[in-house]
Enzyme design. Structure first.
Site, short mmCIF file in Angstrom:
data_model
loop_
_atom_site.label_atom_id
_atom_site.label_comp_id
_atom_site.label_asym_id
_atom_site.label_seq_id
_atom_site.Cartn_x
_atom_site.Cartn_y
_atom_site.Cartn_z
N ASP A 127 -3.45 -2.74 -5.15
CA ASP A 127 -4.34 -1.80 -4.49
C ASP A 127 -5.20 -2.63 -3.53
OD1 ASP A 127 -6.35 -0.11 -3.72
OD2 ASP A 127 -7.37 -0.16 -5.66
N SER A 128 -4.99 -2.43 -2.24
CA SER A 128 -5.64 -3.32 -1.28
C SER A 128 -7.02 -2.85 -0.82
CB SER A 128 -4.72 -3.49 -0.07
OG SER A 128 -4.42 -2.23 0.47
N SER A 129 -7.57 -1.79 -1.44
CA SER A 129 -8.91 -1.33 -1.04
C SER A 129 -9.91 -2.48 -1.24
CB SER A 129 -9.40 -0.17 -1.90
OG SER A 129 -8.37 0.69 -2.23
N LEU A 145 -9.90 -5.21 0.46
CA LEU A 145 -9.34 -6.48 0.92
C LEU A 145 -8.98 -6.42 2.39
CD1 LEU A 145 -7.09 -7.24 -2.17
CD2 LEU A 145 -9.29 -8.27 -1.59
N SER A 146 -9.35 -5.32 3.01
CA SER A 146 -9.12 -5.14 4.44
C SER A 146 -7.67 -5.02 4.84
CB SER A 146 -9.76 -6.28 5.23
OG SER A 146 -9.70 -5.92 6.57
N SER A 147 -6.97 -4.14 4.16
CA SER A 147 -5.58 -3.90 4.54
C SER A 147 -5.51 -3.29 5.94
CB SER A 147 -4.91 -2.99 3.53
OG SER A 147 -5.67 -1.84 3.36
N SER A 148 -6.53 -2.50 6.33
CA SER A 148 -6.49 -1.86 7.66
C SER A 148 -6.42 -2.91 8.77
CB SER A 148 -7.73 -1.00 7.91
OG SER A 148 -8.09 -0.32 6.78
N ALA A 149 -7.29 -3.91 8.68
CA ALA A 149 -7.28 -4.94 9.72
C ALA A 149 -5.99 -5.75 9.64
CB ALA A 149 -8.50 -5.85 9.59
N ASP A 187 -13.39 -8.55 9.49
CA ASP A 187 -12.06 -8.51 8.87
C ASP A 187 -11.01 -9.19 9.73
OD1 ASP A 187 -13.36 -7.00 6.99
OD2 ASP A 187 -12.68 -5.08 7.79
C1 GLA Z 1 -15.57 -3.49 5.78
C2 GLA Z 1 -15.73 -3.50 7.30
C3 GLA Z 1 -16.23 -4.86 7.80
C4 GLA Z 1 -17.48 -5.31 7.03
C5 GLA Z 1 -17.26 -5.17 5.53
C6 GLA Z 1 -18.52 -5.42 4.73
O1 GLA Z 1 -14.54 -4.33 5.40
O2 GLA Z 1 -14.49 -3.19 7.91
O3 GLA Z 1 -16.46 -4.78 9.18
O4 GLA Z 1 -18.60 -4.60 7.46
O5 GLA Z 1 -16.79 -3.88 5.17
O6 GLA Z 1 -18.96 -6.71 4.88
#
Ligand code: GLA
Length: 437
Positions: A152-154, A156-160, A203
Site C-alpha cells: 500500500d503506497s499511501s 510514500l508518494s506513489s503519485s509523484a 516528492d
Molecule cells: C505530500 C505532498 C508533499 C509534502 C508532503 C508532506 O506528500 O505531496 O508535497 O507536502 O505531503 O511533507
C-alpha cells in the site's frame, strides 16, 4: 549509483516479457523506468511554503516497462488495475477541471475505478506538462506500469513516482534531453496545474535527485540541494549502510481519509494565511504569502497576533526548518541517535502543531517510538493515512518489526486484519534516483 537491492533482475525480466507480449516487439527493445518511492525524515509539510526538506528514496516503487511507438499512440496497462489507457501525444492536453480542493487525499484513497482514472490522468498530465513548456512530442509508447507487489503506497508518494515515470518514458521515446530540475518542474505542473493540487516539490525532488546512501537536503524556495553521506558511510558505503540502519515502514491499513479530516489543501491555505498576516504586520505585504518569505525575527516579533490555529501552523513551519538544519548537521556527522530524536520531534509537531494524522497513525507513531532499536519515527507523507516511517538500528530491525506488528494488532485489530500481515511492517533500505534502464 548502484547498491540498491531493487529492482531485481527477475522483476525486470518479467516486466520486459509482458511488455514484449503486449506490443509484439522483442524483450530486448523494452526500456524500463525505475521510479522509487520516497520518505521524508525531516521537513514535513513545509515544502509548499518554500521550506527546507530532507528526503531519501527506498528500495520499493514504480516500474514502467515500455517500447516507443512509430506513431503518436499511447497504450498503457497497469499491473494493479484493470483497463487500458489510450490517448495520442499529438492531442493537446488541458488541465482537468473538476478537481476538488482535497483531491490528492481522495485520489489516493478512492475506489479501484477512480484509481484507474488516476493512473491514466498522470500519463496525460505528463504529456500536458511537456506540451505546456513547448515540447513537441510525436512518438507514443506502449507500456505496463506496476507498483511494488502487495504494497500500500499511501504516504510514500506513489503519485509523484508515477508522474516521474511517465515523464521519463515520454522523454526517452521522443529523444528529449531533460535535466532533473526541469523534470521537478514538469512534475509540479502535473500536480499543481493539471490536477489542481496544492502540494510542494518535495516528492519529485526526492525521486529525481536522491543518490544511494545519501540524504538529500533541498531548499524548496531556492531549489538548491545537497546530497550528504554520514562520514563513516564514505569509507565503505555499502557495507556500512547495511550495518548502520534500516528504514522501517509501519502501515496503518487506513486508506480512506476520515470525513472530518480537513485535508491537505486546507492546511496549505492556513499556512498562507499565517504568512499573509505576518507579512502585513511587518509592512512587507508585497511579498508572496509563503512562510519562507517571513523572517524568523518577524515571526518572533508578531506571532502573538496570529489566531491559535494559524499560530500552530506557523510554529510547525519555523520549528521544522530548525529541525531540518540540525538534522543536516547530525546526519553529516553520523549521529543517528540525534537525527532520530529530531525525526520524532518532527512527528510530534505534525500532531500538535500541524494537526494532521488520525488515531491509528498516532498509535503507530507511539508504538514505533517504543520499538527496540528505533532512532526516531514520524508519519510518512501528508500524514492523513498510510504509514509511519522509522530509522532503526539494522541489528534490531527484525525485532522492531515484529514488535510493531504485534502491538498495532492489539490496538487496531480491525484495520490490522484488513492488511496482508506479511506487508504490514516492512524493512526497507535506501535507494537511488529515478532512472531509465
Ligand atoms: C505530500 C505532498 C508533499 C509534502 C508532503 C508532506 O506528500 O505531496 O508535497 O507536502 O505531503 O511533507
Amino acid at each position: 549509483m548502484g547498491g540498491s537491492s531493487w529492482p531485481s533482475e527477475e522483476e525486470l525480466d518479467g516486466l520486459r516479457k509482458m511488455v514484449a507480449k503486449m506490443s509484439g516487439r522483442a524483450a530486448e527493445e523494452v526500456r524500463v523506468v525505475v521510479s522509487p518511492y520516497r520518505i521524508c525524515p525531516l521537513g514535513a509539510h513545509i515544502d509548499h511554503q518554500g521550506g527546507i526538506v530532507s528526503a531519501m528514496t527506498i528500495n520499493k516503487g514504480i516500474l514502467l516497462g515500455f517500447v516507443p511507438c512509430s506513431d503518436s499512440q499511447v497504450l498503457l496497462r497497469s499491473g494493479q488495475f484493470k483497463g487500458e489507457v489510450r490517448f495520442r501525444v499529438d492531442e493537446i492536453q488541458v488541465p482537468r477541471q473538476a478537481v476538488k480542493s482535497n483531491d490528492k487525499i481522495q485520489a489516493n484513497d478512492s475506489s479501484q475505478l477512480q484509481e484507474e482514472c488516476k493512473w491514466g490522468s498522470y500519463a496525460k498530465g505528463g504529456l500536458y506538462a511537456l506540451q505546456s513548456r513547448g515540447n513537441h512530442l510525436t512518438r507514443g509508447i506502449t507500456g505496463i506500469i506496476c507498483g511494488s507487489e502487495g504494497l500500500d503506497s499511501s504516504g510514500l508518494s506513489s503519485s509523484a513516482a508515477v508522474g516521474v515515470a511517465y515523464l521519463l518514458a515520454l522523454e526517452s521515446a521522443n529523444k528529449l534531453t531533460v535535466s532533473p530540475s526541469e523534470n521537478i518542474e514538469y512534475d509540479r505542473l502535473i500536480e499543481n496545474e493539471y490536477l489542481g493540487l496544492k502540494n510542494g516539490i518535495l516528492d519529485q525532488s526526492a525521486i529525481l535527485l536522491s543518490s544511494y546512501g545519501c540524504l538529500t537536503f533541498m531548499n524548496c524556495k531556492t531549489k538548491e540541494y545537497k546530497l550528504i553521506h554520514p562520514p563513516e558511510l564514505q569509507k565503505n558505503r555499502e557495507t556500512e549502510t547495511k550495518n548502520a540502519y534500516k528504514i522501517l515502514l509501519g502501515f496503518s491499513g487506513l486508506k480512506q481519509a476520515l470525513t472530518t479530516n480537513p485535508g491537505y489543501n486546507h492546511r496549505v491555505a492556513e499556512c498562507k494565511e499565517a504568512a499573509r498576516v505576518l507579512l502585513h504586520a511587518s509592512g512587507t505585504e508585497g511579498l508572496e504569502p509563503l512562510l519562507s518569505n517571513v523572517g524568523p525575527e518577524v515571526y518572533e516579533a508578531y506571532k502573538c497576533i496570529l489566531e491559535p490555529n494559524l499560530a500552530k501552523r506557523a510554529e510547525h513551519f519555523f520549528s521544522e526548518n530548525t529541525r531540518v538544519i540540525k538534522g543536516l548537521e547530525a546526519w553529516a556527522s553520523g549521529k543517528l541517535e540525534d537525527f532520530g530524536k529530531l525525526i520524532s520531534a518532527s512527528g510530534l509537531s505534525s500532531i500538535q502543531n500541524y494537526e494532521c494524522g488520525c488515531e491509528p497513525l498516532i498509535q503507530l507513531y507511539e508504538i514505533l517510538l517504543k520499538a527496540p532499536g528505533v532512532y526516531g519515527a514520524r508519519f510518512s507523507g501528508a500524514g492523513f493515512r498510510g504509514c509511519c516511517l522509522a530509522f532503526v538500528d539494522a541489528d534490531h530491525a527484525e525485532e522492531a518489526a515484529s514488535f510493531v506488528k504485534n502491538e498495532y494488532q492489539k490496538l487496531q485489530p480491525k484495520l490490522a486484519s484488513q492488511m496482508n500481515q506479511e506487508k504490514a511492517v516492512l524493512i526497507c533500505e535506501a535507494s537511488d534516483c529515478a532512472r531509465l534502464i
